[in-house]
Design an enzyme around this catalytic site. Structure first.
Site, mmCIF file in Angstrom:
data_model
loop_
_atom_site.group_PDB
_atom_site.id
_atom_site.type_symbol
_atom_site.label_atom_id
_atom_site.label_comp_id
_atom_site.label_asym_id
_atom_site.label_seq_id
_atom_site.Cartn_x
_atom_site.Cartn_y
_atom_site.Cartn_z
ATOM 1 N N GLN A 1 0.941 -1.388 -0.018
ATOM 2 C CA GLN A 1 -0.016 0.161 -0.078
ATOM 3 C C GLN A 1 0.956 1.154 -0.124
ATOM 4 O OE1 GLN A 1 -2.573 -0.395 3.518
ATOM 5 N NE2 GLN A 1 -3.957 -1.929 2.480
ATOM 6 N N HIS B 1 -0.821 -0.150 5.575
ATOM 7 C CA HIS B 1 -0.882 0.648 6.739
ATOM 8 C C HIS B 1 0.338 1.737 6.813
ATOM 9 C CE1 HIS B 1 -4.024 -2.085 8.992
ATOM 10 N NE2 HIS B 1 -4.301 -1.893 7.249
ATOM 11 N N GLU C 1 -13.105 5.605 12.339
ATOM 12 C CA GLU C 1 -13.062 6.696 13.273
ATOM 13 C C GLU C 1 -12.707 8.175 12.688
ATOM 14 O OE1 GLU C 1 -11.614 3.825 17.034
ATOM 15 O OE2 GLU C 1 -10.759 5.933 16.762
ATOM 16 N N TYR D 1 -5.545 6.578 21.679
ATOM 17 C CA TYR D 1 -7.044 6.508 20.894
ATOM 18 C C TYR D 1 -7.351 5.020 20.860
ATOM 19 C CZ TYR D 1 -7.003 11.275 20.728
ATOM 20 O OH TYR D 1 -7.289 12.622 20.955
ATOM 21 N N TYR E 1 -11.838 -9.525 10.630
ATOM 22 C CA TYR E 1 -12.195 -9.862 9.034
ATOM 23 C C TYR E 1 -12.802 -11.570 9.309
ATOM 24 C CZ TYR E 1 -10.044 -5.571 7.666
ATOM 25 O OH TYR E 1 -10.007 -4.173 7.700
#
Length: 372
Positions: free
Chosen positions: A88, A150, A242, A252, A263
């Site tokens: 990614q 990510h 979020e 957080y 998943y």
């Protein structure tokens, strides 16, 4: 530079390559959309230059220039460091500092390769002609990993000139709770390195660049036009995307608390949705929209949208509008479903129009404008 000057530039900037689509009725405005530039290879981010030109990153590692007359320059901007598309990752965000007119600096984030894998890095270069000069890396995620997922990553300058960098957990969930690692955190730096008022400065068990942590994968960030506070959104797993207003030193929660689920199995993740000492989002999506890109609308071309927050959806291939009451989301509208594709970035242009990038082999720069 006056708004009138920007408006005049916008008449030349980004002339569409095709005719406008049929008008689309939204809840508050009737809109047209036009393809401005096509043929982009998975574009990720855009930034408007003050002379009417525009920069676009392509994830494959190219920084492209769109001329003031709307032509895509045939050659990428030269001078970037080695960028290796990996999973990614690749060339990600691009941002201009508040003093760009003087410094000519262009900041960008990218997936950097090292001996132990890849990590998100941030660099700047001085834009001269069609190349970046004096390129310098100012942040490197530590440690690098072999995971392909990510990377984050958005870049936002606050009103004091600090640079915020959003990072993902790099596919390693526990990293987001490990203050010795940058992954899964929001970074805050400045030209001098690390601001002395960063919340973790002086701690031997923490990376001093970290502003907040416990994040999964932040791919949208923008300053609130009135408060100047940074807002970010992040991908959840299966559900649990979020929207947050990250505060200094706060946790957080990911992956200890989340509104998402595993998943394939749909089983809960972590310890539930709440835990003392861990912050709650100001808004979340039970069913993931896969958010990317974000902008507050402050223009005059769509007056009934002024003050609203716009977010792209990769999963549902649409644009989300959130109506706000201070820091609360009070209404959500979804528009342009399946008309454009996966929306990767959302920006307000200097002409008061909304510009979108679509994530595809034949990615497009699209602008929304009021229907006549």
């Amino acid at each position: 530079m006056s708004l009138r000057y920007f408006a005049l530039l916008s008449c030349l900037l980004l002339r569409p390559t095709g005719t406008a689509a049929a008008p689309v009725d939204t809840e508050l405005h009737r809109v047209d959309w036009q393809v401005v530039v096509s043929g982009l290879d998975h574009p990720w981010s855009l930034a408007f230059l003050p002379d009417g030109r525009l920069l676009i990153t392509e994830r494959v590692g190219r920084l492209r220039l769109v001329e003031a007359d709307g032509r895509l320059h045939p050659k990428p901007i030269a001078g970037l460091p080695p960028i290796h598309p990996y999973g990614q990752g690749g060339l990600l965000d691009v941002a201009l500092p508040p003093d760009f007119a003087r410094s000519r600096r262009v900041y960008f984030s990218f997936a950097e390769r090292g001996p132990r894998g890849h990590g998100t890095a941030v660099a700047f270069g001085v834009l001269r002609g069609h190349r970046l000069e004096n390129v310098r890396v100012i942040f490197r995620q530590r440690p690098k990993t072999a995971e392909t997922r990510h990377f984050g990553s958005r870049l936002v300058f606050d009103r004091q000139g600090h640079l915020f960098i959003t990072l993902g957990d790099r596919g390693n969930r526990s990293s987001a709770q490990d203050l010795r690692r940058h992954a899964g955190s929001l970074i805050r730096i400045d030209d001098g390195g690390i601001p002395p008022d960063n919340p973790l400065v002086g701690r031997s068990d923490a990376q001093p660049e970290i502003w907040s942590y416990g994040h999964r994968n932040m791919q949208g960030a923008a300053l609130h036009p009135l408060t100047g506070k940074l807002w970010i959104h992040e991908h959840g797993p299966q559900g649990g995307d979020e929207l947050n207003i990250p505060e200094a030193g706060k946790n957080y929660g990911w992956p200890v608390i989340t509104y998402g689920r595993e998943y394939f199995t749909d089983l809960p993740i972590g310890e539930g949705t709440r835990k003392p000492g861990m912050a709650q989002p100001i808004h979340y999506w039970e069913r993931s929209i896969a958010p990317s890109g974000m902008t507050f609308y402050t223009g005059d071309r769509f007056p009934r949208w002024r003050g609203d927050l716009f977010i792209g959806s990769l999963k549902f291939r649409l644009l989300v509008r959130l109506h706000l009451d201070d820091d609360r989301v009070v209404h959500e509208e979804r528009m342009l479903a399946d008309r454009l594709g996966r929306i990767r970035d959302v920006r307000q242009g200097p002409d008061g129009l909304i510009y979108l990038l679509t994530d595809a082999d034949d990615g497009k720069l699209v602008r929304l404008l009021p229907a006549q």
